[in-house]
Design a protein around this motif. Structure first.
Motif, mmCIF file in Angstrom:
data_model
loop_
_atom_site.group_PDB
_atom_site.id
_atom_site.type_symbol
_atom_site.label_atom_id
_atom_site.label_comp_id
_atom_site.label_asym_id
_atom_site.label_seq_id
_atom_site.Cartn_x
_atom_site.Cartn_y
_atom_site.Cartn_z
ATOM 1 N N PHE A 69 -5.825 0.256 -6.725
ATOM 2 C CA PHE A 69 -5.156 1.519 -7.022
ATOM 3 C C PHE A 69 -5.558 2.611 -6.031
ATOM 4 O O PHE A 69 -4.724 3.434 -5.639
ATOM 5 C CB PHE A 69 -5.477 1.959 -8.446
ATOM 6 C CG PHE A 69 -4.890 1.058 -9.508
ATOM 7 C CD1 PHE A 69 -3.946 0.099 -9.178
ATOM 8 C CD2 PHE A 69 -5.274 1.178 -10.837
ATOM 9 C CE1 PHE A 69 -3.399 -0.730 -10.142
ATOM 10 C CE2 PHE A 69 -4.728 0.355 -11.809
ATOM 11 C CZ PHE A 69 -3.794 -0.601 -11.456
ATOM 12 N N SER A 71 -6.370 2.214 -2.879
ATOM 13 C CA SER A 71 -5.664 1.977 -1.615
ATOM 14 C C SER A 71 -4.189 2.363 -1.728
ATOM 15 O O SER A 71 -3.603 2.893 -0.774
ATOM 16 C CB SER A 71 -5.800 0.508 -1.213
ATOM 17 O OG SER A 71 -5.266 -0.347 -2.223
ATOM 18 N N LEU A 72 -3.590 2.136 -2.896
ATOM 19 C CA LEU A 72 -2.205 2.555 -3.091
ATOM 20 C C LEU A 72 -2.068 4.073 -3.062
ATOM 21 O O LEU A 72 -1.114 4.611 -2.478
ATOM 22 C CB LEU A 72 -1.687 2.014 -4.425
ATOM 23 C CG LEU A 72 -1.121 0.588 -4.429
ATOM 24 C CD1 LEU A 72 -0.885 0.113 -5.851
ATOM 25 C CD2 LEU A 72 0.164 0.512 -3.627
ATOM 26 N N TYR A 75 -2.167 5.280 0.446
ATOM 27 C CA TYR A 75 -0.881 5.060 1.114
ATOM 28 C C TYR A 75 0.154 6.087 0.675
ATOM 29 O O TYR A 75 0.929 6.605 1.500
ATOM 30 C CB TYR A 75 -0.394 3.645 0.814
ATOM 31 C CG TYR A 75 0.977 3.344 1.349
ATOM 32 C CD1 TYR A 75 1.195 3.177 2.707
ATOM 33 C CD2 TYR A 75 2.068 3.242 0.486
ATOM 34 C CE1 TYR A 75 2.458 2.907 3.206
ATOM 35 C CE2 TYR A 75 3.338 2.970 0.965
ATOM 36 C CZ TYR A 75 3.527 2.803 2.327
ATOM 37 O OH TYR A 75 4.783 2.549 2.818
ATOM 38 N N LEU A 76 0.181 6.398 -0.607
ATOM 39 C CA LEU A 76 1.100 7.427 -1.086
ATOM 40 C C LEU A 76 0.784 8.783 -0.477
ATOM 41 O O LEU A 76 1.692 9.557 -0.147
ATOM 42 C CB LEU A 76 1.037 7.503 -2.614
ATOM 43 C CG LEU A 76 1.594 6.303 -3.395
ATOM 44 C CD1 LEU A 76 1.371 6.503 -4.882
ATOM 45 C CD2 LEU A 76 3.066 6.113 -3.112
ATOM 46 N N ALA A 102 5.588 -0.103 -0.797
ATOM 47 C CA ALA A 102 4.330 -0.834 -0.995
ATOM 48 C C ALA A 102 4.662 -2.198 -1.586
ATOM 49 O O ALA A 102 5.196 -2.287 -2.699
ATOM 50 C CB ALA A 102 3.388 -0.058 -1.914
ATOM 51 N N LEU A 104 3.321 -5.116 -3.313
ATOM 52 C CA LEU A 104 2.142 -5.419 -4.125
ATOM 53 C C LEU A 104 2.185 -6.887 -4.543
ATOM 54 O O LEU A 104 2.945 -7.278 -5.428
ATOM 55 C CB LEU A 104 2.113 -4.508 -5.353
ATOM 56 C CG LEU A 104 0.896 -4.582 -6.265
ATOM 57 C CD1 LEU A 104 -0.382 -4.319 -5.491
ATOM 58 C CD2 LEU A 104 1.029 -3.593 -7.410
ATOM 59 N N LEU A 120 -1.357 0.958 -13.391
ATOM 60 C CA LEU A 120 -0.925 1.663 -12.179
ATOM 61 C C LEU A 120 -0.093 2.887 -12.531
ATOM 62 O O LEU A 120 -0.276 3.966 -11.939
ATOM 63 C CB LEU A 120 -0.135 0.705 -11.295
ATOM 64 C CG LEU A 120 0.474 1.291 -10.025
ATOM 65 C CD1 LEU A 120 -0.608 1.837 -9.108
ATOM 66 C CD2 LEU A 120 1.314 0.240 -9.296
ATOM 67 N N ILE A 250 7.710 0.595 -4.869
ATOM 68 C CA ILE A 250 6.631 -0.375 -5.055
ATOM 69 C C ILE A 250 7.267 -1.666 -5.539
ATOM 70 O O ILE A 250 7.873 -1.708 -6.617
ATOM 71 C CB ILE A 250 5.572 0.122 -6.060
ATOM 72 C CG1 ILE A 250 4.894 1.391 -5.528
ATOM 73 C CG2 ILE A 250 4.535 -0.955 -6.325
ATOM 74 C CD1 ILE A 250 3.842 1.952 -6.467
ATOM 75 N N GLU A 275 4.144 -1.622 3.557
ATOM 76 C CA GLU A 275 2.684 -1.782 3.621
ATOM 77 C C GLU A 275 2.305 -2.838 2.577
ATOM 78 O O GLU A 275 2.736 -2.780 1.423
ATOM 79 C CB GLU A 275 1.982 -0.457 3.323
ATOM 80 C CG GLU A 275 0.481 -0.502 3.489
ATOM 81 C CD GLU A 275 0.040 -0.391 4.939
ATOM 82 O OE1 GLU A 275 -1.147 -0.649 5.212
ATOM 83 O OE2 GLU A 275 0.889 -0.045 5.791
ATOM 84 N N PHE A 277 -0.170 -4.929 0.057
ATOM 85 C CA PHE A 277 -1.359 -4.768 -0.784
ATOM 86 C C PHE A 277 -1.560 -6.062 -1.574
ATOM 87 O O PHE A 277 -0.611 -6.582 -2.171
ATOM 88 C CB PHE A 277 -1.204 -3.581 -1.743
ATOM 89 C CG PHE A 277 -1.063 -2.263 -1.054
ATOM 90 C CD1 PHE A 277 -2.181 -1.508 -0.738
ATOM 91 C CD2 PHE A 277 0.194 -1.779 -0.699
ATOM 92 C CE1 PHE A 277 -2.054 -0.289 -0.099
ATOM 93 C CE2 PHE A 277 0.329 -0.563 -0.058
ATOM 94 C CZ PHE A 277 -0.798 0.186 0.247
ATOM 95 N N SER A 279 -3.700 -8.045 -4.563
ATOM 96 C CA SER A 279 -4.580 -7.909 -5.712
ATOM 97 C C SER A 279 -5.603 -9.035 -5.722
ATOM 98 O O SER A 279 -5.527 -9.995 -4.946
ATOM 99 C CB SER A 279 -3.767 -7.937 -7.013
ATOM 100 O OG SER A 279 -3.176 -9.209 -7.191
#
Length: 716
Positions: A69, A71-72, A75-76, A102, A104, A120, A250, A275, A277, A279
């Motif tokens: 979260f 890292s997200l 990015y935001l 993103a 994910l 999230l 996302i 981007e 991401f 988990s």
């Protein structure tokens, strides 16, 4: 109630008004339980224990998601700063085709994704923006439905509504929403024009925690399931309004990030600034959960080896769902406290001692019936056996001592298990398993030191691993073992920790590297003196023989002592739990109940329900002999049992005649009424056949128009 009257009459007796009794969960817990003694206390203990376990799992889930979260959010923040820096119209045109996205990747454990997306959404709404919308593919069959869902849920964020005309779009009914980009941009401009956006968009949210001009975040939970046309249209529409308001997508992906390029053509995917991401792996997540819930002495409830293996096999071979594993753990906990009367002692040691003093005579008899306690009694002297079997007060004192031994066993077991895994994880091919859960199952199953895998592992430690390990690596393993034992609450392992610290100090002070280097230099000088091939081979053979029979160095002797010490700890503390007295109080080992609830067998269940409806309905009229068709059975059961007597192709006319014969026998009607009931019987038959077709037992066939094909074989 009776009446006395000389004439005939109708008498009405109104029932007494009774308040409907509300049943609590504790009532359901004790209902139908033969061992209902202390059921309320067992239920309270189970609820308290599950509350603690649930709290631990939620904290673990938050810790595992925190890095993802964070890292997200970074990015935001970066994409949001790019939007704020668009000062000129030319810059807006240059950025207009790039939608921050993103990707994910959450893995194939789809059942766990909802919990991740829920966390999230909460984090984003608390720290970033109130405009967070989650969409599913089943809600968005077309672009119109997608836009309507998006705009409806965005309007729902705006709680504090004024009656001014400029804010009228936010109060429009969802059925009257105009799904257009202009409408969306006007709404966003009106909402963000307020100074206190946190108060107007979300109750209880701090205004300072939301960003200035907060972005609109759209989460596609199951991106692979969305229609390609819907995704393409939405991305194209979104790219046209990027200069009007900040939008971030996302994508929840279960398979691979390449699915984006498979679903979207290059002309559309080029509009996304993607981007990636990743988990945490579901296997790593499971290892964390097992370490937190099972490999600890914090919780008194334990899983037996077979039960734990069933839960792990379901995870590895069915769904990879950690949440389902936790639900299986919860089911085991509930079943243990429901079915075992002595589970009332499955609590903290001090509380268990108090409860032992209050045990009833029937509970004392339950203790005497335990297999482990009978084994303990047989090992005692004859006079002690008589006292334990007849005197309840002596029994309670002994039970307190045995429970203390059981708690001590758990405090010593898990630190030594981790120490053994620290050594075994460095071995090639992992003879005792790569994961610590595999080593734990091996220790629960039998005496691990008596297995061939353990013997081969010890041989590797003695002759392969320690000769290949450098001194620094060996010191690191010993430091880890000292840390494990020091962090545990086992007071009986203090001497073991001191012994390991002594070995660690000796390794640190040892100068084996210098001795080896001097020996190597001497050997090289001896070889260099001989120049011809004959003398060279002779010298090498002599060196090989001398190393085979040479005396062990002090460094090697010390390594052998460490292996022997670890082996002694294993033999003393890693005894199987079944060898411990009163282990039935804390360990749940009933795998049949767990398999019935978790390992679904729909075909067997359907056959049982249709072939023997009494098994589920418990109606005495449905009882029948094997091979007979009860007259009072449901229509689908009659049709099913008749179709079992047919071959691959079933004649519908013959099937209907047989069905009518059974129904007429059940109705017991004469021939006149039978003719009147033909239409009703025909309709009932069609419905039964349709239900069998829906369940997959038969299907229409083109070979013969008045036949159906049977899709099953045998009698099930």
């Amino acid at each position: 109630m009776s009446t006395c009257s000389v004439s005939k009459g109708c008498f009405v007796f109104k029932p007494k008004s009774k308040k409907r009794k509300t049943s609590s969960a504790a009532d359901y817990f004790s209902e139908g339980n033969n061992d209902s003694e202390d059921s309320g206390l067992r239920f309270d203990t189970c609820q308290l224990l599950w509350k603690q376990i649930k709290c631990e799992t939620e904290e673990l889930q938050d810790d595992l998601n925190k890095k993802l979260f964070d890292s997200l959010i970074r990015y935001l923040r970066q994409s949001h700063s790019d939007f704020k820096e668009k000062k000129t119209e030319w810059a807006c045109r240059m950025k207009s085709n790039e939608v921050p996205t993103a990707a994910l990747v959450l893995g194939v454990n789809v059942t766990d994704h909802d919990l991740t997306f829920k966390g999230l959404s909460e984090v984003l709404q608390d720290e970033v923006t109130p405009f967070v919308v989650s969409l599913r593919s089943k809600e968005c069959q077309g672009i119109k439905q997608l836009m309507q869902k998006l705009m409806t849920r965005l309007m729902g964020c705006h709680v504090d509504v004024d009656s001014s005309e400029e804010e009228e779009p936010s109060v429009i009914s969802p059925n009257r929403i105009r799904c257009s980009v202009t409408f969306l941009t006007d709404w966003y401009r009106n909402v963000t024009r307020k100074t206190d956006i946190g108060t107007s968009c979300q109750k209880g949210a701090s205004p300072s925690r939301h960003w200035e001009s907060p972005p609109v975040v759209v989460i596609f939970k199951d991106m692979e399931s969305f229609t390609t046309k819907v995704l393409q249209d939405f991305i194209i529409i979104s790219s046209q309004c990027m200069c009007e308001f900040p939008l971030v997508l996302i994508f929840g992906i279960a398979t691979s990030p390449m699915i984006i390029h498979k679903l979207l053509p290059h002309s559309v995917s080029s509009m996304l600034c993607i981007e990636l991401f990743q988990s945490l792996s579901c296997k790593e997540h499971l290892a964390k959960v097992i370490d937190k819930l099972i490999l600890t002495s914090q919780f008194p409830f334990k899983l037996g080896e077979k039960v734990l293996q069933v839960l792990i096999n379901i995870f590895l071979y069915h769904d990879f769902s950690v949440q389902n594993f936790i639900k299986g753990f919860q089911l085991s906990l509930l079943e243990h406290f429901y079915s075992h009367p002595l589970s009332v002692l499955c609590c903290e040691f001090q509380e268990a001692r108090k409860r032992v003093k209050c045990l009833s005579p029937s509970q004392c008899e339950n203790i005497r019936r335990l297999t482990s306690f009978r084994r303990f009694v047989e090992s005692q002297a004859s006079n002690k056996q008589t006292v334990l079997l007849t005197d309840d007060s002596c029994l309670k004192e002994t039970v307190q001592t045995l429970l203390q031994d059981l708690h001590t066993y758990h405090k010593n077991y898990f630190p030594i298990l981790r120490c053994l895994h620290a050594f075994m994880s460095s071995l090639p091919k992992y003879p005792l398993g790569k994961q610590i859960r595999e080593l734990h199952c091996a220790c629960l199953e039998k005496r691990v030191w008596e297995t061939e895998e353990y013997e081969s592992a010890i041989q590797l430690l003695l002759f392969v691993c320690f000769r290949m390990l450098a001194k620094d690596e060996l010191v690191a393993i010993l430091e880890k073992c000292v840390e494990i034992i020091a962090s545990s609450s086992a007071t009986h392992l203090e001497n073991s920790a001191k012994k390991l610290e002594e070995y660690l100090d000796q390794f640190k002070k040892f100068e084996e590297a210098n001795d080896d280097q001097a020996e190597t230099v001497t050997s090289l000088k001896e070889i260099q003196k001989k120049t011809d091939l004959y003398h060279l081979q002779k010298t090498l053979l002599e060196m090989k023989e001398s190393r085979r029979f040479k005396k062990l160095s002090k460094f090697e002797m010390l390594r052998f002592e460490v292996v022997d010490f670890i082996d002694s700890l294993v033999r003393n503390h890693l005894v199987p739990a079944e060898m411990q007295t009163l282990h039935e109080v804390m360990y749940f080992s009933t795998t049949n109940t767990l398999r019935e609830h978790l390992n679904a067998a729909p075909r067997i269940a359907l056959h049982t329900a249709l072939n023997s409806p009494y098994f589920y309905l418990k109606n005495e009229a449905l009882k029948s002999d094997v091979g007979c068709i009860p007259n009072t059975a449901p229509d689908i059961c009659i049709a099913y049992k008749l179709h079992l007597e047919c071959g691959r192709l079933i004649n519908l006319v013959d099937w209907l005649e047989a069905f009518s014969t059974v129904i007429i026998a059940a109705e017991n009607q004469n021939s006149t009424i039978k003719d009147q009931m033909d239409d009703i019987i025909h309709a009932r038959f069609i419905r039964a056949v349709s239900e069998l077709e829906f369940l997959g037992f038969i299907k229409p066939t083109k070979q013969k128009t008045d036949h159906v094909a049977r899709l099953t074989w045998g009698n099930c």
